[in-house]
Design a protein around this motif. Structure first.
Motif, short mmCIF file in Angstrom:
data_model
loop_
_atom_site.label_atom_id
_atom_site.label_comp_id
_atom_site.label_asym_id
_atom_site.label_seq_id
_atom_site.Cartn_x
_atom_site.Cartn_y
_atom_site.Cartn_z
N ALA A 153 0.82 -1.21 0.00
CA ALA A 153 0.00 0.00 0.00
C ALA A 153 0.86 1.26 0.00
N ALA A 154 0.29 2.33 -0.54
CA ALA A 154 0.98 3.61 -0.59
C ALA A 154 1.04 4.25 0.79
N GLN A 155 2.07 5.04 1.03
CA GLN A 155 2.24 5.81 2.25
C GLN A 155 2.41 7.28 1.87
N THR A 156 2.37 8.13 2.88
CA THR A 156 2.40 9.57 2.61
C THR A 156 3.58 10.24 3.30
N PRO A 157 4.57 10.69 2.54
CA PRO A 157 5.65 11.48 3.15
C PRO A 157 5.16 12.88 3.51
N LEU A 158 5.77 13.46 4.53
CA LEU A 158 5.45 14.82 4.96
C LEU A 158 6.68 15.70 4.78
N TYR A 159 6.45 17.03 4.67
CA TYR A 159 7.52 17.91 4.24
C TYR A 159 7.69 19.13 5.15
N TYR A 160 8.95 19.58 5.23
CA TYR A 160 9.22 20.89 5.80
C TYR A 160 8.92 21.95 4.75
N VAL A 161 8.39 23.07 5.21
CA VAL A 161 8.14 24.20 4.32
C VAL A 161 9.20 25.25 4.60
N GLY A 162 10.00 25.57 3.57
CA GLY A 162 11.04 26.58 3.72
C GLY A 162 10.45 27.94 4.00
N GLY A 163 11.15 28.72 4.80
CA GLY A 163 10.63 30.01 5.24
C GLY A 163 10.46 31.01 4.12
N GLY A 164 9.54 31.92 4.31
CA GLY A 164 9.32 33.00 3.36
C GLY A 164 10.29 34.15 3.59
N PHE A 165 9.98 35.29 2.98
CA PHE A 165 10.84 36.46 3.09
C PHE A 165 10.77 37.08 4.48
#
Length: 813
Positions: free
Chosen positions: A791-803
Motif C-alpha cells: 500500500a501507498a504511504q504519505t511522506p510529509l515535508y518541511y516548508v522553507g521560510g518566506g521572506f
C-alpha cells in the motif's frame, strides 16, 4: 544543463588556480617590503576546548620547516585589520567562508567575517548553507527555531553528523538531532568548522558517519568592556543582547565574560509566537607556555509551537496556508496551542590544555549537559474505555458524558549526559603520538500523558501535571521509559612528518563501545531491553605540500552510528484498543561506513579546494518523524546499504579592493544497494537514488567591506530530492538568496564602533518545500519483489521560510 554547469565550474577552477599562482609572487614581494604591522589571518577552526585532531594546527608546537618559517602570502591577509565591535577583521577569504585548512581531509569553515554579518537570529545550521555539500531545510526564515529543520552533508543527514561545542558533545545524545540554538548566541560564536565525511579520531562522538560540526566560543577580552545588540524585524521580531567582559582580573591571567539575550517572534506561517531566553558565559585562565583552562556555560530556554508539515497533496492545495487552526472551535484537535513545545538546556564544560614537559602535553574536557522539556500535540480520545499497555482500565475520568473528548497528548523528557574526554600527546622531532580515552554516562526519562481541553481549548498543564486518569486511578499513558547508556572509547594515533614537514602520514585506531539498557514500565510491555555495540574504527591519512601554496591529500576513514530514538527499544500499545502498536527492536544493527577521499588545495590571492569522495554504508539508519497520538516523535529506519560518490569544489578570493567573492558546489551520486523489507515482502529499491540526496547543489557569494560600508550577497541552489525509497515522489529544486547591508560609524566617547545592519532573508520566496520531515518506502501503491501488493504511504515535508527582514544596531563599550 547539469553538464554545462559542471564545465563552467571546472573552467573557473582552472582559471582561479592560474591567477592565484600568478598573483602570489608580486603580492609577497610587496608585503615583504612593508614596514607596517601585518595582520595574520590564520583563524583556528577548532576550539581551545576541543581535543586537537592529530595532524591539525591545534597539536603541540613543533619545529618548523624552512618553508613554514619563511613569510609567505598564505600567512598575510591585510596590513591592518578592520576595527569593529563584532569581531570582523576583513581578512578571511570568501568573506569569512573559506579560512585556510591544513588537515588531510575536507574541512570548510566560517569565521567572524561571515558570522557577524548574518541576522543575529540565525542559527549555525542555517549559516552553513553555502558550504560545499551542505543542504539545509529551515522551516523558519528568521532562524528562531531549529525544532523542525533539516540538514544534510554529502547526502548524509544531521542525525549522522557529530556536533561538538568547545569539545563537548552537544547534539541530542540519543536522537542525534542538532539543536544549534542551544549553544552560543551569534555574537559569541568565534568560528564554525565542518569536516565533511569524517570526524576527528579524538572527538567524543558515536554517530559521526557524516562528519563533524565543531563550534568554538569566543575567548573573553583582555580588557573590560562589552557589547549591545538590538534587533527588530518581520513577524513582530524583537531581540535584545548584552555582553560584559571583565578583562584580565588583576595580574592573575583570569578573564571572563557573560551574556544574556531575549528573543520573541511570531510564527512566519500560521498562528503562534515563540520566545527564547539565553545565557552564555566563559571564564579563562592562561599561564606559562601554552597552558590554559576554562569553564564554559550555556543555558537556553525556548518556547514555541510546531508548524504543520504538509503532504504533497496538502501543499499543492493550500500552500503556506496548510497550518494548524488559530481557533479551537474551528480546529478541534488541530488547534495550534496543542502544539506547544519547550526544550530547555544547560551545558557545562571545563576544557583543559596543559604542557607537562617540553614534548608532552595533555588535554581533558569534563562536561555535563542537561536537557528537559516537553513536546505536545492534539488528539481525540474515546471516553467509554481505555487501555494502559494491554490492560483495560475502564472509562476515563473526564467529567464528561460525551463519547469522545479533545486532549493534548503530552510527551515529557529529562536527559542528563556527563563525561570526560582526555588525551596525551608526545611530540618528537618527526613524530607525534597521541592516546586518548572517552567515558560518558547518559540517562533519559520519557513519559507520556494526556491533558483534557476545556470548552475554550485550554489545558490545565502542558507538562502533564494534571493528567487524565483511568477508572483504575492511574494516568493514561502510552509509555514510561527509563534509558541508561554508557560509552567507553579509546584511541591511539600516530603522525609522522618528513621532508621538512612537507609530507605528513598519520594512522590511528579507535574502539568505541556503547552499552544500553531500557525499561518500559507500562503493563504488558517487555520490561527490560539491552543492547551492546563495539566497533573498530581505523583511520589513515596523508598530505603532501607540493609548493608553499599547494597541497594534496588522501584519506581512508571508518565511522559508526548507534541506532537512535528512545522508542526503538520499547514496546507501546494503543490507548483505545490495547493492541501492540510498536514492538521493541532487539537486533537493530548499527550503521557503519567506510570512506575514501582525495583532495587538492591552493592558497594565494585565489583559494581553491577540490575533493573527490566515495562512501559505502551498511545498515544505514535514517531518522524520520512519526506521529504518536499527535506528538511528533523520531523513529529509526534501517535503509540497508548505500553507496555515495561525488565531488566538491570551493573557491574564495582574499579581500581584493575590499571585495571577496566565493563559490562552492557539489555533484553527488548516491544509490541504495539492496531491496528494503516491507511487511512480508521487499520493495524493489536496489539501484534507486537514495533519499535526501540532490544530484547538484551550490552557492555563490560576494562580500564587500571597506571598514565603514559592508555587505554581502549569497545565492544557494539545491537540486530535486527524492523523499521515498521507491523514487516515486520528490520535491523540486529551489533557490534562496540573502542580502546584508550595513554601515559602521566612528567611535564616540565610550561607545565603540557602533553600526547598523540590515539583513534580507529568502528574497523572492513566499515558501517552498525544503526537505522531508517523514520518509516512506513508496508514495504510490506498488508490487513487491515477491508479488504482494504494498500500500501507498504519505511522506510529509518541511516548508522553507518566506521572506523576512531584520534591522539590528550594535555597539561596543
Amino acid at each position: 544543463m547539469r553538464h554545462r554547469i559542471c564545465w563552467i565550474l571546472a573552467s573557473v577552477s582552472l582559471m582561479a588556480l592560474q591567477v592565484g599562482r600568478a598573483e602570489a609572487a608580486p603580492v609577497f614581494a610587496h608585503r615583504k617590503a612593508a614596514s607596517r604591522p601585518v595582520h595574520h589571518a590564520r583563524t583556528p577552526v577548532t576550539g581551545h576546548g576541543t581535543l586537537p585532531a592529530p595532524g591539525s594546527a591545534a597539536l603541540p608546537p613543533r619545529r618548523k620547516s624552512p618553508d613554514v618559517a619563511q613569510s609567505s602570502p598564505e600567512e598575510i591577509n591585510v596590513h591592518a585589520a578592520i576595527q569593529t565591535a563584532t569581531g570582523v577583521t576583513g581578512s578571511t577569504p570568501g568573506g569569512g567562508l573559506m579560512p585556510e585548512q591544513t588537515a588531510a581531509k575536507s574541512i570548510s569553515g566560517l569565521t567572524r567575517d561571515f558570522i557577524a554579518k548574518q541576522s543575529p537570529t540565525s542559527s549555525p545550521l542555517t549559516m552553513m548553507a553555502s558550504l560545499p555539500g551542505v543542504v539545509t531545510s529551515s522551516g523558519d526564515p528568521l532562524g528562531t527555531s531549529d525544532q523542525q529543520a533539516g540538514l544534510s552533508v554529502r547526502g548524509l543527514t544531521q542525525f549522522e553528523l557529530g556536533y561538538t561545542y568547545e569539545g563537548i558533545p552537544a547534539a541530542d545524545p540519543l536522537n542525534f538531532f542538532i539543536f544549534t540554538s542551544t549553544t552560543a548566541d551569534n555574537e559569541n560564536i568565534q568560528s564554525l568548522s565542518l569536516a565533511q565525511g569524517s570526524a576527528d579520531i579524538s572527538a567524543p562522538l558515536y554517530n559521526a558517519v557524516g562528519g563533524q560540526l565543531s563550534e568554538t566560543l569566543r575567548d573573553p577580552s583582555q580588557h573590560s568592556g562589552g557589547l549591545i545588540n538590538l534587533a527588530y524585524g518581520s513577524y513582530g521580531l524583537n531581540r535584545e543582547f548584552g555582553r560584559v567582559d571583565s578583562g584580565e582580573i588583576g595580574h592573575s591571567g583570569v578573564k571572563a565574560f557573560a551574556s544574556f539575550s531575549y528573543e520573541s517572534a511570531d510564527n512566519w506561517r500560521g498562528p503562534g509566537r515563540m520566545t527564547r531566553y539565553h545565557v552564555d558565559a566563559k571564564v579563562l585562565k592562561e599561564w606559562g607556555k601554552d597552558n590554559r583552562t576554562s569553564f564554559v556555560l550555556s543555558y537556553n530556554s525556548p518556547t514555541g509551537y510546531y508548524l504543520q508539515t504538509p503532504s504533497l497533496a496538502q501543499w499543492k492545495a493550500l500552500g503556506t496556508k496548510a497550518n494548524y487552526a488559530a481557533s479551537f472551535r474551528t480546529g478541534g484537535a488541530s488547534y495550534y496551542r496543542f502544539e506547544e513545545n519547550q526544550r530547555n538546556s544547560l551545558i557545562l564544560g571545563a576544557p583543559l590544555h596543559v604542557r607537562l614537559a617540553d614534548t608532552l602535553t595533555a588535554d581533558a574536557t569534563p562536561y555535563y549537559t542537561y536537557f528537559w522539556g516537553y513536546g505536545d500535540g492534539g488528539t481525540t480520545l474515546g471516553t467509554a474505555n481505555s487501555y494502559v499497555g494491554n490492560q483495560d482500565t475502564g472509562p476515563l475520568q473526564v467529567g464528561s458524558t460525551a463519547k469522545s473528548i479533545i486532549a493534548a497528548a503530552i510527551d515529557t523528557f529529562h536527559e542528563q549526559h556527563s563525561g570526560l574526554n582526555a588525551a596525551l600527546h608526545w611530540t618528537t622531532k618527526h613524530n607525534t603520538l597521541s592516546i586518548g580515552y572517552w567515558y560518558s554516562y547518559y540517562t533519559q526519562q520519557e513519559h507520556s500523558f494526556y491533558g483534557q481541553a476545556d470548552e475554550n481549548g485550554n489545558v490545565a498543564s502542558m507538562i502533564g501535571d494534571y493528567p487524565i486518569y483511568t477508572a483504575a486511578g492511574i494516568p493514561l499513558s502510552r509509555y514510561n521509559i527509563n534509558f541508561v547508556q554508557q560509552t567507553n572509547s579509546i584511541f591511539i594515533h600516530d603522525q609522522v612528518r618528513a621532508f621538512d614537514d612537507r609530507l605528513m602520514i598519520e594512522a590511528g585506531f579507535k574502539e568505541a563501545m556503547v552499552s544500553r539498557m531500557s525499561t518500559q514500565l507500562i503493563p504488558g510491555a517487555h520490561y527490560k531491553t539491552t543492547a551492546n555495540y563495539a566497533e573498530p574504527l581505523p583511520q589513515f591519512a596523508a598530505r603532501f605540500k607540493i609548493t608553499p601554496h599547494d597541497q594534496i591529500y588522501i584519506n581512508g576513514t571508518t565511522a559508526f552510528r548507534a541506532p537512535s530514538s528512545i522508542l526503538t527499544m520499547a514496546d507501546y500499545f494503543s490507548t483505545t484498543t490495547g493492541v501492540l502498536a510498536h514492538s521493541r527492536a532487539t537486533n537493530l544493527a548499527p550503521e557503519y561506513s567506510i570512506g575514501e577521499e582525495i583532495g587538492y588545495r591552493h592558497y594565494g590571492l585565489v583559494n581553491v579546494s577540490l575533493a573527490l569522495f566515495n562512501y559505502n554504508l551498511t545498515n544505514r539508519q535514517l531518522s524520520s518523524t512519526v506521529y504518536l497520538n499527535g506528538v511528533a516523535t523520531t523513529a529509526s529506519i534501517n535503509a540497508g546499504g548505500q553507496t555515495s560518490r561525488g565531488a566538491t569544489l570551493e573557491l574564495g578570493l582574499r579581500p581584493w579592493h575590499h571585495f571577496s567573492p566565493y563559490l562552492s558546489g557539489q555533484y553527488l551520486h548516491a544509490t541504495i544497494d539492496n531491496n528494503l523489507p516491507a511487511g512480508g515482502d521487499f520493495l524493489a529499491t536496489r539501484g534507486k537514488t537514495a533519499v535526501n540526496t540532490p544530484e547538484f547543489s551550490g552557492a555563490i557569494g560576494l562580500s564587500y567591506d571597506n571598514g565603514s560600508v559592508f555587505g554581502n550577497f549569497a545565492l544557494n541552489y539545491v537540486g530535486s530530492q527524492y523523499t521515498t525509497f521507491m523514487n516515486d515522489q520528490k520535491i523540486p529544486s529551489y533557490m534562496t538568496a540573502n542580502v546584508t547591508a550595513g554601515y559602521r560609524f566612528p567611535s564616540y566617547h565610550f561607545i565603540k564602533h557602533p553600526q547598523i545592519q540590515l539583513n534580507l532573508v529568502n528574497l523572492g520566496n513566499s515558501g517552498y518545500l525544503s526537505g522531508a520531515s517523514s520518509l516512506v518506502g513508496n508514495a504510490k501503491k506498488t508490487t513487491g519483489v515477491r508479488g504482494s501488493a504494498i500500500a501507498a504511504q504519505t511522506p510529509l515535508y518541511y516548508v522553507g521560510g518566506g521572506f523576512a527582514g531584520v534591522v539590528s544596531v550594535t555597539a561596543g563599550f
